[in-house]
Design an enzyme around this catalytic site. Sequence first.
Site, PDB file in Angstrom:
ATOM      1  N   GLU A 129      50.333  86.053  65.065  1.00 43.56           N
ATOM      2  CA  GLU A 129      49.184  85.363  64.486  1.00 43.56           C
ATOM      3  C   GLU A 129      49.626  84.239  63.552  1.00 43.56           C
ATOM      4  OE1 GLU A 129      45.429  86.478  61.573  1.00 43.56           O
ATOM      5  OE2 GLU A 129      46.164  87.979  62.989  1.00 43.56           O
TER       6      GLU A 129
ATOM      7  N   LYS B  62      42.363  95.101  57.588  1.00 45.61           N
ATOM      8  CA  LYS B  62      43.142  94.495  58.667  1.00 45.61           C
ATOM      9  C   LYS B  62      44.071  93.435  58.094  1.00 45.61           C
ATOM     10  CE  LYS B  62      43.834  91.276  62.085  1.00 45.61           C
ATOM     11  NZ  LYS B  62      44.239  89.863  61.965  1.00 45.61           N
TER      12      LYS B  62
ATOM     13  N   ASP C 297      57.305 103.011  63.194  1.00 44.24           N
ATOM     14  CA  ASP C 297      56.194 103.452  64.045  1.00 44.24           C
ATOM     15  C   ASP C 297      54.908 102.878  63.464  1.00 44.24           C
ATOM     16  OD1 ASP C 297      54.217 104.709  65.481  1.00 44.24           O
ATOM     17  OD2 ASP C 297      55.155 106.693  65.424  1.00 44.24           O
TER      18      ASP C 297
ATOM     19  N   HIS D  61      44.355  78.453  59.086  1.00 41.07           N
ATOM     20  CA  HIS D  61      44.684  79.166  60.306  1.00 41.07           C
ATOM     21  C   HIS D  61      44.676  78.213  61.507  1.00 41.07           C
ATOM     22  CE1 HIS D  61      44.855  82.724  62.940  1.00 41.07           C
ATOM     23  NE2 HIS D  61      44.023  82.056  63.711  1.00 41.07           N
TER      24      HIS D  61
END
Length: 415
Positions: free
Chosen positions: A80, A257, A273, A371
Amino acid sequence: MSSSAIPDFFKKDRAERIRLVKEHAGLTEEEARLLDGGISFAEADRMVENAIGTFALPLGIATNFAVNGRDVLVPMVIEEPSVVAAASRAAKAARIHGGFTAKATDPLVPGQIQVLGADMGRAAEGIRAASREILDTANACSSTLSKMGRGAREVTTREVGTDTGPMLLIELLVDVGDAMGANVVNSMCEAVAPVIERATGGEAVLRILSNYTTQRLARASAVFDGSMAGGPGIVGKMISAYQLARYDVYRAVTHNKGVMNGCIAVSGATGQDSRAIEAAAHAYAARSGRYTSLTEWSQDSQGNLVGSLEMPLSVGTVGGVTAVHPLARLCIKMTGASSAGELACVIVSAGLAQNFAALRALSAEGIQKGHMRLHARNVAAAAGATPDQIDGIAAKMAEEGDISPRRARELLDGP
């Protein structure tokens, strides 16, 4: 280690970036060459079944981090745009006030043995009587942990009500040292199952660790400079954005998130993990019975933002993927972490930094401006721009405020 505050790191070419990382982390020439290829197919074929190739993701370096007084270059694997840059800017804002203070608790991981058909009243007493044998049997699974004074510490019982009736759950609490712990805890659960069956008169069915490691927590806090956030007006909006995430589940999910953008990017780079980490984090966010923000934010008397993040964090610097993935081992070396606890401190600090960056962007110019400016390079490449053309096309689209495949093709076609 040298300073992690490297001016204009993003402007330097790849060779210079690698040179600086080598210098900071003390990498050998052989280790630095790993950055060119990742892992071979032979290595991938040993790691998973039915392998047909490898799948590469970008590996970036976040700068400016100081964690517990130690300068850290933070490796991040993420596709991202803007995440690495945002984390670096956030760390710079925290660096002014001493950087991140972080702590990891003892590496305790629970193992669970589900028992069916036991007499609930007698089973608990049977487990208490057999607890020493259970612990000894578990600890016989790992001579390494025993030699280090670690291993299974405690055995407890509890009853779980279900739609099909009550079930007995036997839980081992294991100190796994610098490992993530899944393999050793699972082995212990399977090894003690016969002892538990004799002690309870029931059948041991599920024998596996729990990834919800509420006794293996990592916490980071920092003071982020208010002027770098944008001043009192922006700081106030950031606090209100946090308050919304605290009380509205729809905002909280996206808010967390953003935390995971930082945590999982570093976890991916260091061979952890990430699915277990993320599952535990979201469960922890709902531990009160209501899903809420993982972070907490307030404003101090000088107008700075004070933030903290606490979450379960099971990571390892030995065993697992870190034992077979050379680039994961290299990334751990880049962080300078000498233990799983130190690595957890870096990861949780990256999560807090990324949350600050997301709150600031949302409260100022909006999340899309920065972004999309970085995403413009992907748009240009997808439209067919050559490597020599990408930066020019991306800069032109950003300047015009029209970042789209159509505009990229128009610029490529020329007047």
